[in-house]
Design an enzyme around this catalytic site. Structure first.
Site, mmCIF file in Angstrom:
data_model
loop_
_atom_site.group_PDB
_atom_site.id
_atom_site.type_symbol
_atom_site.label_atom_id
_atom_site.label_comp_id
_atom_site.label_asym_id
_atom_site.label_seq_id
_atom_site.Cartn_x
_atom_site.Cartn_y
_atom_site.Cartn_z
ATOM 1 N N GLY A 31 0.822 -1.204 0.000
ATOM 2 C CA GLY A 31 0.000 0.000 0.000
ATOM 3 C C GLY A 31 0.848 1.243 0.000
ATOM 4 N N GLY A 70 0.425 5.838 0.716
ATOM 5 C CA GLY A 70 -0.373 7.007 1.027
ATOM 6 C C GLY A 70 0.389 8.260 0.663
ATOM 7 N N ASP A 85 -7.461 11.642 10.904
ATOM 8 C CA ASP A 85 -7.460 11.190 9.506
ATOM 9 C C ASP A 85 -8.295 9.919 9.362
ATOM 10 O OD1 ASP A 85 -6.860 11.414 6.838
ATOM 11 O OD2 ASP A 85 -4.946 10.380 6.980
#
Length: 710
Positions: free
Chosen positions: A17, A19, A133
């Site tokens: 992943g 971000g 967040d």
């Protein structure tokens, strides 16, 4: 990073992943023998000391959390310029992937996920940690259904300067609370607002606020109302919609007081008695937004909370008690007058309003479904139905063709003629521009491309020999400036593996021509000039005496230069002398095999000649001498050394000479036979004289014959 052992403990296995701030890798903890997730800070942030300090501090604070719905933090570290956080590895998917695949979710599933998120937030808020967040990307769903909230405390490290950083805020601004959107300090209720948006998205499959830029979305959080969940999805129970409406109030004072309050409401919202409860009503948000300051740093305006429906009913119930203190008068007159006047006014208003509405009554139409059509076609179809298209059109990157409508604000409903619809139109796939990577180091370029989102399978390389340093990119495809899509591109590089090596051949002892051919055959070059140096030598003229700078057998790059030293002939002080060897066979009249071997300044034990002789034969042997040296000639006859002859340099200089002969042996005369004396015999009677006289005569003859022979 793949294959790298971070901190001497965490072996990076694969990227799972990414971000705006970090890349996430699956790794194996060698020490404890378990899989972990390692979040590595992006390179563009590593030199921001304030950011790194907050990053580490907040990560360490998050490590103090211990809750079944919170991803555990195991370790925080740094290796060179790489800052990383080691976390619990969750086998499963994130909530964003689940929403994308099958939203809207079933009500029970959405509530179950929201309850676990809320439980995690309650634990974090109790420990004075605000997430800041909350979004589906940070909610992990394990294969066992367990919800795990990740990135606790990380978002707090983002400063206001990062709001324009690509990827840092763009993905999160859709979940910002109004106070967060203004860039000011936020609290626990900001997390509850974000959770409300996540719950809204799970149940409707869409976000409440969309815009062309992060700023436009932030302004909508501050100023605009969102489309209520039950308008989008009528299957949502009213009790669950009430939770979303309360958690998403723009005024923090009107939201839930804590995560625990919201969790209690979620636990009972699907009870049969609550499914059709009364819808919550609040004063218009626009009244609140007029007193909210512009988006800037500073304190958040905390307007007094408006009374809810429950509070208003409580207030109204208190009024009779407060009126009991009034004086008793003619209580019936005033009420009758007031009631009568009120009824008259209401009657007039009713008839006037009916007449006015009859004049303004407009028809209703079904909203056409225009998703999948071009913008021009959609606009024409909507206008033909009596509807209007809201400007400006919202363009978003999409896999759909350019100018195709990918979403509309209203669908599957009946609306008034003239209603405005918002259209979301594809601007085409997100494109990237290929950079010029030629002459850069391949390993660095590959890491940068992986950071952009490419997979290892999309990056190929071919190694070729080149005069550029090993690992340098020589060419690329696509070329610099070409547009490409990250998910489809296949990038190929031609990478230098350095100069091709070859084993240096042995040139010494070969002729000049042979040496030059060997140099060319091995793709080498003669040194400066013609690469050939001549010098006198006792070797034959044209023989290679030396090669430099590369010795035979050493590995050199193709194209390397080599020089050779070649014999130009005998030195000026060299002298030559000829031995004239006279050799006869070993036996006169016979044959012998003769071999001559000599040693002089040109070499040792040189075989001069070999031949078979049957008589005296002269064999010339030419030798070369240098000062202080001597020549030696060895003559072999029938395999045995017959004689050795020498000459010194001084003897040759003085002209000394002597015969060189190798005589054989004379033939041997045969020896005469030796007679044996006869044995005496006894003479017979009467015949002795005769026999004796006869024997004496033969003996003479014999003697005479012997003398004659002699």
């Amino acid at each position: 990073m793949i294959g790298h052992e971070l901190g001497g403990r965490y072996e990076i296995l694969a990227r799972i992943g990414e971000g705006g701030m970090a890349l996430v890798y699956k790794a194996h903890d060698i020490l404890l023998g378990r899989n972990v997730a390692v979040k590595v800070l992006r390179q563009q942030f590593v030199h921001d000391e304030e950011f790194v300090r907050r990053f580490r501090r907040e990560a360490q604070s998050a490590a103090a959390l211990s809750h079944p719905n919170v991803v555990s933090i195991y370790d925080v570290g740094q290796e060179d310029e790489t800052h990383y956080i080691v976390m619990e590895y969750v086998e499963g998917s994130n909530l964003n992937e689940i929403i994308t695949e099958r939203a809207p979710l079933q009500t029970e599933e959405a509530v179950r996920i929201a309850m676990q998120i809320c439980d995690a937030l309650e634990h974090a808020h109790y420990n004075q940690i605000i997430h800041r967040d909350i979004k589906p990307h940070n909610i992990l769903i394990g294969k066992n259904g367990r919800v795990k909230v990740t990135d606790f405390g990380i978002a707090r490290a983002v400063t206001s300067s990062t709001i324009t950083q690509a990827g840092s805020v763009v993905g999160s601004v859709h979940y910002f609370s109004p106070e967060h959107a203004k860039g000011v300090s936020t609290g626990e209720k900001s997390d509850l607002y974000s959770l409300g948006i996540v719950l809204y998205q799970m149940l409707t499959g869409k976000l409440p606020f969309l815009g062309e830029s992060p700023i436009s979305v932030a302004l909508k959080h501050l100023q605009e109302r969102f489309e209520e969940p039950r308008v989008v999805n009528p299957h949502i129970p009213q009790s669950l919609e009430n939770i979303i409406l309360r958690s998403m109030r723009k005024n923090p004072g009107e939201r839930y007081g804590s995560a625990a309050d919201m969790l209690r409401d979620l636990e009972s919202c699907l009870d049969a008695g609550r499914l059709n409860e009364t819808k919550l009503h609040f004063h218009e948000d626009m009244e609140d937004t007029r007193v909210m300051p512009a988006i800037r740093g500073g304190a958040v305006y905390d307007a007094p909370a408006e009374r809810t429906t429950v509070e208003q009913e409580s207030y109204a119930s208190r009024q009779p008690q407060e009126g009991q203190a009034r004086t008793q008068g003619k209580r019936w007159i005033k009420p009758v007058v007031m009631i009568g006047g009120t009824l008259l006014v209401l009657g007039l208003l009713f008839f006037g309003l009916r007449m006015f509405l009859n004049d303004l009554d407009t028809s209703e139409v079904d909203v056409p479904y225009v998703v999948g059509k071009t913008l021009t076609q959609a606009r024409s179809e909507l206008e033909a139905a009596g509807l209007k298209v809201e400007d400006p059109i919202i363009y978003e990157a999409s896999e759909k063709p350019k100018e195709e409508v990918i979403q509309q604000s209203k669908q599957n409903m009946i609306v008034k003629t003239g209603t405005y619809l918002r259209l979301y139109v594809s601007s085409g796939p997100q494109m990237e521009e290929m950079q010029n990577y030629v002459d850069q180091k391949y390993s660095d370029v590959r890491d940068n491309l992986l950071t952009l989102g490419l997979t290892a399978d999309q990056i190929k390389s071919e190694e070729v020999f080149s005069d550029k340093p090993a690992g340098t990119i020589l060419s690329q495809s696509p070329v610099a400036g070409e547009q490409f899509r990250i998910e489809q591109v296949a990038i190929r590089f031609e990478v230098s593996k350095g100069l091709e090596m070859v084993a240096m051949p042995n040139l010494v002892g070969r002729t000049q021509k042979e040496a030059i051919n060997l140099i060319r055959d091995n793709e080498l070059r003669l040194g400066p000039g013609n690469g050939i140096v001549e010098e006198p030598s006792f070797e034959p003229a044209g023989t290679v005496l030396e090669q430099f700078p590369h010795e035979a057998g050493t590995e050199v790059a193709k194209g390397a230069e080599v020089s050779i030293t070649v014999s130009s002939g005998l030195p000026a002080d060299a002298r030559q002398f000829t031995f004239n060897i006279n050799v006869s066979p070993a036996q006169a009249g016979g044959t012998s095999e003769v071999k001559v071997v000599y040693s002089d300044a040109t070499g040792q034990n040189i075989e001069c000649c070999k031949q078979t002789i049957s008589d005296w034969t002269t064999i010339p042997v030419k030798v070369t001498l240098g000062p202080g040296k001597e020549a030696q000639v060895m003559v072999y006859r029938d395999g045995e050394l017959a004689d050795v002859f020498t000459r010194t340099y001084d003897q040759v200089q003085a002209g000394a000479s002597q015969g060189e002969s190798v005589p054989g042996m004379a033939p041997q005369e045969p020896e005469p036979p030796v007679e044996q004396p006869a044995e005496p015999q006894e003479p017979e009677q009467g015949a002795a004289t005769e026999n004796g006289g006869a024997n004496q005569g033969e003996s003479h003859n014999s003697g005479g014959n012997h003398d004659e022979q002699g």
